[in-house]
Structure formats: structure tokens, C-alpha cells
Design an enzyme around this catalytic site. Structure first.
Site, PDB file in Angstrom:
ATOM      1  N   ARG A  82      -6.030  16.224  55.707  1.00  0.00           N
ATOM      2  CA  ARG A  82      -6.294  17.458  56.455  1.00  0.00           C
ATOM      3  C   ARG A  82      -7.786  17.700  56.637  1.00  0.00           C
ATOM      4  O   ARG A  82      -8.240  18.068  57.722  1.00  0.00           O
ATOM      5  CB  ARG A  82      -5.647  18.661  55.761  1.00  0.00           C
ATOM      6  N   ASN A 131      -0.022  20.525  55.317  1.00  0.00           N
ATOM      7  CA  ASN A 131       0.904  19.666  54.595  1.00  0.00           C
ATOM      8  C   ASN A 131       2.320  20.193  54.790  1.00  0.00           C
ATOM      9  O   ASN A 131       2.528  21.390  54.992  1.00  0.00           O
ATOM     10  CB  ASN A 131       0.579  19.646  53.097  1.00  0.00           C
TER      11      ASN A 131
END
Length: 93
Positions: free
Chosen positions: A21, A39
Site C-alpha cells: 500500500r 488491505n
């Protein structure tokens, strides 16, 4: 005015706990792409990327590799929706 496209990505493989990320957010800023990344409880990563066709294609190409510590097994791509002013990390869902 350039054409803006929005794509929804589901990225699977070893993509959590590897900075995916963080690096995706950095790459999005570099390319001028907006949207979000988070996520997923199933161990994958989900993202929406919005920008020019070229920038979104570059983000998808990056997502197929990910950061050096990731092992991307698959990227499922579908049309996304919404309007985004920036690229942000969102909480797991």
C-alpha cells in the site's frame, strides 16, 4: 481535456506485510493518479485508480509486479466509479 478512466483492482498473492500500500500510494502520486488502496481480510489488496489512460495503465503494470518484496499472483481488473481528489490508504475491509 484528457480522458479520465477509473479501474477497480483486486491484487492477490503475497501482498500484505510487504509495503504494498505504501509503495502503491507513492507510485500513484508520482503518476498523478487518484483513488485509494486498502488491505482485504482475505489477504489481498484492493485499489481504485483514476487518471489518464496512460497513468492508469502504468499503475496496473506496477500492480502486476508490486514492490520488490511482494509476490503478485493475480490482478483482477474491472471498471471503477467515483471521483477522487487524491490517492489515499483506507482501513482494511
Amino acid at each position: 481535456m484528457p480522458v479520465t478512466v477509473t479501474k477497480h483492482l483486486i491484487i492477490s498473492g503475497r501482498v500484505q506485510g510487504v509495503g504494498f500500500r505504501f509503495y502503491m500510494e507513492r507510485k500513484a502520486r508520482e503518476l498523478g493518479v487518484t483513488g485509494w488502496v486498502r488491505n482485504r481480510r482475505d489477504g489481498g489488496v484492493e485499489a481504485v485508480v483514476q487518471g489518464s489512460v496512460e497513468a492508469v495503465d502504468a499503475m496496473i503494470a506496477w500492480a502486476r509486479r508490486g514492490p520488490s518484496s511482494a509476490v503478485v499472483a493475480d490482478v483482477r481488473i474491472s471498471d471503477g466509479s467515483g471521483e477522487y481528489a487524491a490517492f489515499e490508504m483506507r482501513p482494511t475491509e
